[in-house]
Design a protein around this motif. Structure first.
Motif, PDB file in Angstrom:
ATOM      1  N   ALA A  80       0.829  -1.273  -0.052  1.00 23.70           N
ATOM      2  CA  ALA A  80      -0.068  -0.153  -0.136  1.00 23.70           C
ATOM      3  C   ALA A  80       0.911   1.099   0.010  1.00 23.70           C
ATOM      4  CB  ALA A  80      -0.904   0.035   1.327  1.00 23.70           C
ATOM      5  N   LEU A  81       1.637   1.432   0.781  1.00 26.22           N
ATOM      6  CA  LEU A  81       2.830   2.522   0.825  1.00 26.22           C
ATOM      7  C   LEU A  81       3.438   2.732  -0.149  1.00 26.22           C
ATOM      8  CD1 LEU A  81       4.078   2.148   4.565  1.00 26.22           C
ATOM      9  CD2 LEU A  81       2.282   3.654   3.732  1.00 26.22           C
ATOM     10  N   LEU A  82       3.987   1.709  -1.072  1.00 25.22           N
ATOM     11  CA  LEU A  82       4.732   2.005  -2.306  1.00 25.22           C
ATOM     12  C   LEU A  82       3.728   2.396  -3.525  1.00 25.22           C
ATOM     13  CD1 LEU A  82       7.010   1.717  -4.121  1.00 25.22           C
ATOM     14  CD2 LEU A  82       6.927  -0.569  -4.353  1.00 25.22           C
ATOM     15  N   LEU A  83       2.532   1.673  -3.388  1.00 26.24           N
ATOM     16  CA  LEU A  83       1.625   2.138  -4.427  1.00 26.24           C
ATOM     17  C   LEU A  83       1.079   3.559  -4.209  1.00 26.24           C
ATOM     18  CD1 LEU A  83      -0.640   1.557  -6.610  1.00 26.24           C
ATOM     19  CD2 LEU A  83      -2.070   0.532  -5.169  1.00 26.24           C
ATOM     20  N   ALA A  84       0.946   3.907  -2.937  1.00 25.80           N
ATOM     21  CA  ALA A  84       0.484   5.422  -2.548  1.00 25.80           C
ATOM     22  C   ALA A  84       1.684   6.383  -3.105  1.00 25.80           C
ATOM     23  CB  ALA A  84       0.033   5.515  -1.302  1.00 25.80           C
ATOM     24  N   ALA A  85       2.758   6.123  -2.728  1.00 21.17           N
ATOM     25  CA  ALA A  85       3.803   6.928  -3.071  1.00 21.17           C
ATOM     26  C   ALA A  85       3.921   7.051  -4.300  1.00 21.17           C
ATOM     27  CB  ALA A  85       5.042   6.451  -2.323  1.00 21.17           C
ATOM     28  N   ALA A  86       4.074   6.018  -5.204  1.00 25.14           N
ATOM     29  CA  ALA A  86       4.098   6.188  -6.829  1.00 25.14           C
ATOM     30  C   ALA A  86       2.950   7.126  -7.401  1.00 25.14           C
ATOM     31  CB  ALA A  86       4.162   4.724  -7.253  1.00 25.14           C
ATOM     32  N   ALA A  87       1.852   6.928  -6.692  1.00 27.37           N
ATOM     33  CA  ALA A  87       0.493   7.357  -7.275  1.00 27.37           C
ATOM     34  C   ALA A  87       1.087   9.235  -7.034  1.00 27.37           C
ATOM     35  CB  ALA A  87      -0.753   7.089  -6.487  1.00 27.37           C
ATOM     36  N   ARG A  88       1.434   9.423  -5.949  1.00 24.51           N
ATOM     37  CA  ARG A  88       1.448  10.782  -5.659  1.00 24.51           C
ATOM     38  C   ARG A  88       2.878  11.443  -6.516  1.00 24.51           C
ATOM     39  NH1 ARG A  88       0.926  11.987   1.086  1.00 24.51           N
ATOM     40  NH2 ARG A  88      -1.234  10.917   1.152  1.00 24.51           N
ATOM     41  N   ALA A  89       3.741  10.520  -6.608  1.00 21.12           N
ATOM     42  CA  ALA A  89       4.767  10.843  -7.457  1.00 21.12           C
ATOM     43  C   ALA A  89       4.362  11.207  -8.757  1.00 21.12           C
ATOM     44  CB  ALA A  89       5.826   9.831  -7.309  1.00 21.12           C
TER      45      ALA A  89
END
Length: 258
Positions: free
Chosen positions: A158-167
């Protein structure tokens, strides 16, 4: 060698703790049922009493005399659209969503172009391919660490997906709650602690679950936010006090919302 044994023992203990937090399901929920709308009747005690359940476009909660009624769906709930300040919050870096990190930025390019849904689906696939190592329960590793370690549990997914989306300029928030039949907890017909992501598509928040592959009505959200580990402790106490007393499908989503 001693360190490896200690790590293995720790993993066994952590998995046992997670399995102890499982909430039994009163029925087997088929994939067909989970792809529709499900209404749950929940019993609450201890840390679950008075819990403030998120009201989103995908779930709504109503307290009745016989317990809490929670309806989960793809698009039957109602949530006020976020203002500009809220959207900026869900585009910002945090200590565990390191969106300015060079490796995270590079990874996020897997999103490509197109609609928010198309980009999020590509990112889900990219996260699944990257975190191809074993399920590891220890630690709370942010996006940068998950990317480097190539392993984790639903937290790191979840954290990697959220960070990638925000990036990639997609407002994203992290959801913690329960999911039915999670592969991370080793029991098919129960609800286990789980984390996933919601992305803003310009009209509504839509859930994406890299850990389990897709969002469905087997997901019960308890916390919506940035994925702050401190905010999750209360959710775990609430989960310990929950009992799912009944669950049934609702055929007409429009009728379910009324």
């Amino acid at each position: 060698m001693a360190n490896a044994v200690e790590i293995a023992a720790s993993e066994v203990e952590l998995k046992a703790q997670i399995q102890a937090a499982l909430v039994p399901s009163p029925y087997r929920l088929s994939p067909a049922a989970r792809h529709g709308t499900i209404r749950y009747r929940l019993g609450e005690r201890n840390g679950a009493v008075g819990w403030s359940w998120p009201q989103t476009g995908e779930q709504y909660a109503v307290r009745r005399s016989d317990g809490l009624e929670l309806t989960v769906c793809k698009n039957c709930g109602h949530e006020t659209a976020p203002d500009a300040k809220a959207l900026r919050r869900y585009l910002a870096p945090t200590p565990w969503l390191q969106i300015g990190d060079r490796a995270v930025i590079g990874f996020a390019r897997a999103a490509g172009g197109g609609s928010v849904d198309a980009r999020m689906r590509r990112l889900v696939t990219a996260v699944q391919a990257r975190l191809s190592g074993p399920v590891v329960y220890s630690g709370y590793h942010g996006a940068r660490e998950a990317l480097a370690r190539r392993e984790g549990d639903c937290t790191e997914y979840a954290l990697l997906l959220a960070a990638a989306a925000r990036a990639r300029g997609i407002p994203a928030r992290v959801v913690a709650g329960l999911a039915y039949g999670s592969r991370f907890v080793g029991q098919a017909h129960a609800f286990g602690p789980h984390m996933w992501v919601q992305a803003w598509n310009g009209e509504r928040w839509v859930s994406y679950d890299a850990g389990l592959g897709e969002f469905d009505a087997g997901h019960l959200a308890l916390v919506v936010g940035d994925g702050d580990p401190d905010s999750l402790r209360g959710a775990m106490r609430a989960i310990a006090g929950l009992r799912i007393e009944d669950a049934f499908g609702v055929l007409d989503e429009d009728r379910a919302a009324n």
